[in-house]
Design a protein around this motif. Structure first.
Motif, short mmCIF file in Angstrom:
data_model
loop_
_atom_site.label_atom_id
_atom_site.label_comp_id
_atom_site.label_asym_id
_atom_site.label_seq_id
_atom_site.Cartn_x
_atom_site.Cartn_y
_atom_site.Cartn_z
N GLU A 167 0.83 -1.20 0.00
CA GLU A 167 0.00 0.00 0.00
C GLU A 167 0.87 1.26 0.00
O GLU A 167 0.56 2.24 -0.68
CB GLU A 167 -0.91 -0.01 1.23
N LYS A 168 1.96 1.22 0.75
CA LYS A 168 2.87 2.36 0.80
C LYS A 168 3.50 2.61 -0.56
O LYS A 168 3.63 3.76 -1.01
CB LYS A 168 3.97 2.08 1.83
N VAL A 169 3.88 1.53 -1.23
CA VAL A 169 4.45 1.65 -2.59
C VAL A 169 3.43 2.31 -3.51
O VAL A 169 3.77 3.21 -4.29
CB VAL A 169 4.84 0.26 -3.13
N GLU A 170 2.19 1.87 -3.43
CA GLU A 170 1.14 2.40 -4.29
C GLU A 170 0.93 3.91 -4.03
O GLU A 170 0.80 4.70 -4.97
CB GLU A 170 -0.17 1.65 -4.05
N GLU A 171 0.91 4.29 -2.77
CA GLU A 171 0.71 5.70 -2.42
C GLU A 171 1.83 6.58 -2.99
O GLU A 171 1.57 7.66 -3.54
CB GLU A 171 0.66 5.86 -0.90
N LYS A 172 3.06 6.11 -2.85
CA LYS A 172 4.21 6.88 -3.35
C LYS A 172 4.18 6.98 -4.87
O LYS A 172 4.54 8.01 -5.45
CB LYS A 172 5.51 6.23 -2.90
N LEU A 173 3.74 5.90 -5.51
CA LEU A 173 3.70 5.88 -6.97
C LEU A 173 2.64 6.85 -7.50
O LEU A 173 2.85 7.54 -8.51
CB LEU A 173 3.41 4.46 -7.45
N LYS A 174 1.50 6.91 -6.82
CA LYS A 174 0.41 7.79 -7.25
C LYS A 174 0.84 9.25 -7.29
O LYS A 174 0.34 10.05 -8.10
CB LYS A 174 -0.78 7.65 -6.31
N GLU A 175 1.78 9.62 -6.42
CA GLU A 175 2.23 11.01 -6.35
C GLU A 175 3.04 11.43 -7.57
O GLU A 175 3.17 12.61 -7.85
CB GLU A 175 3.08 11.21 -5.09
N LYS A 176 3.57 10.45 -8.31
CA LYS A 176 4.50 10.77 -9.38
C LYS A 176 4.02 10.47 -10.80
O LYS A 176 4.49 11.09 -11.75
CB LYS A 176 5.80 9.98 -9.16
N ILE A 177 3.09 9.53 -10.95
CA ILE A 177 2.68 9.14 -12.29
C ILE A 177 1.60 10.07 -12.84
O ILE A 177 1.03 10.89 -12.11
CB ILE A 177 2.17 7.69 -12.31
N SER A 178 1.31 9.96 -14.14
CA SER A 178 0.32 10.82 -14.78
C SER A 178 -1.08 10.51 -14.26
O SER A 178 -1.32 9.45 -13.67
CB SER A 178 0.36 10.61 -16.30
#
Length: 202
Positions: A167-178
């Protein structure tokens, strides 16, 4: 007469086969063992890490200074765990169709493919590094070698459940992708998290 000859021949063949199977050249077994090599036993720290590979990793190092050996082994474990997380993120993104080279708010069309690839790697590595920051040594073994060096095995563990890590990985990824890829991630987050867990548990 012909029948008697066949019986005698069959008896001779069976006797020869029995003799061949029952004997072996002296030293054959030892030569085979030496070719295979001596079975290496796993250190308890390695076994402990393998019980939960999604949140644990081990490292090993040796040095004349005990503290240095332990620190090097810990650093190796964290580096290996970060590498595993990085691979898992890339595999999960590929499976659900998230393009890591398209950043939120990034309208620089002049960037080369090489630039985009480099930034994608930096993004994934930064996320992996953040996850690793939340790990701590939980088990270690130490040995004094014949050359007077210390040898350490250290297991680090993520301080949370596997699902929390994904879940932490997903949250961090959402901040950067389109925004379009963020929508994909939100719609397919179960598949994304499961792929990460499967990859780390391999």
């Amino acid at each position: 007469m012909k029948k008697k000859f066949i019986i005698m021949t069959a008896t001779a063949v069976v006797s020869l086969m029995t003799t061949s199977c029952g004997t072996s050249k002296p030293g054959t077994s030892s030569r085979v063992d030496s070719m295979i090599g001596q079975k290496a036993e796993l250190d308890p720290v390695m076994e402990y890490a393998e019980l939960k590979p999604s949140v644990r990793e081990f490292g090993t190092a040796q040095h004349f200074k005990e503290a240095t050996a332990k620190n090097l082994a810990t650093a190796q474990a964290r580096g290996a765990y970060a590498s595993s997380i990085r691979s898992a993120i890339i595999a999960a993104c590929e499976e659900i169709g998230v393009n890591l080279s398209m950043y939120a708010g990034d309208d620089e069309s002049s960037k080369t493919v090489s630039d985009q690839s480099s930034e994608s790697n930096d993004l994934v590595q930064s996320i992996a590094n953040e996850i690793v920051e939340n790990t701590h040594p939980v088990k270690y073994s130490r040995y004094m070698l014949p050359n007077k060096q210390w040898k350490y095995y250290v297991c680090i563990e993520y301080m949370g459940l596997p699902d929390q890590m994904a879940e932490k990985v997903e949250e961090k990824l959402k901040e950067k992708i389109s925004s379009s890829d963020r929508t994909k991630l939100e719609e397919r987050h179960d598949r994304f998290r499961q792929r990460i867990m499967n990859k780390l548990n391999q």
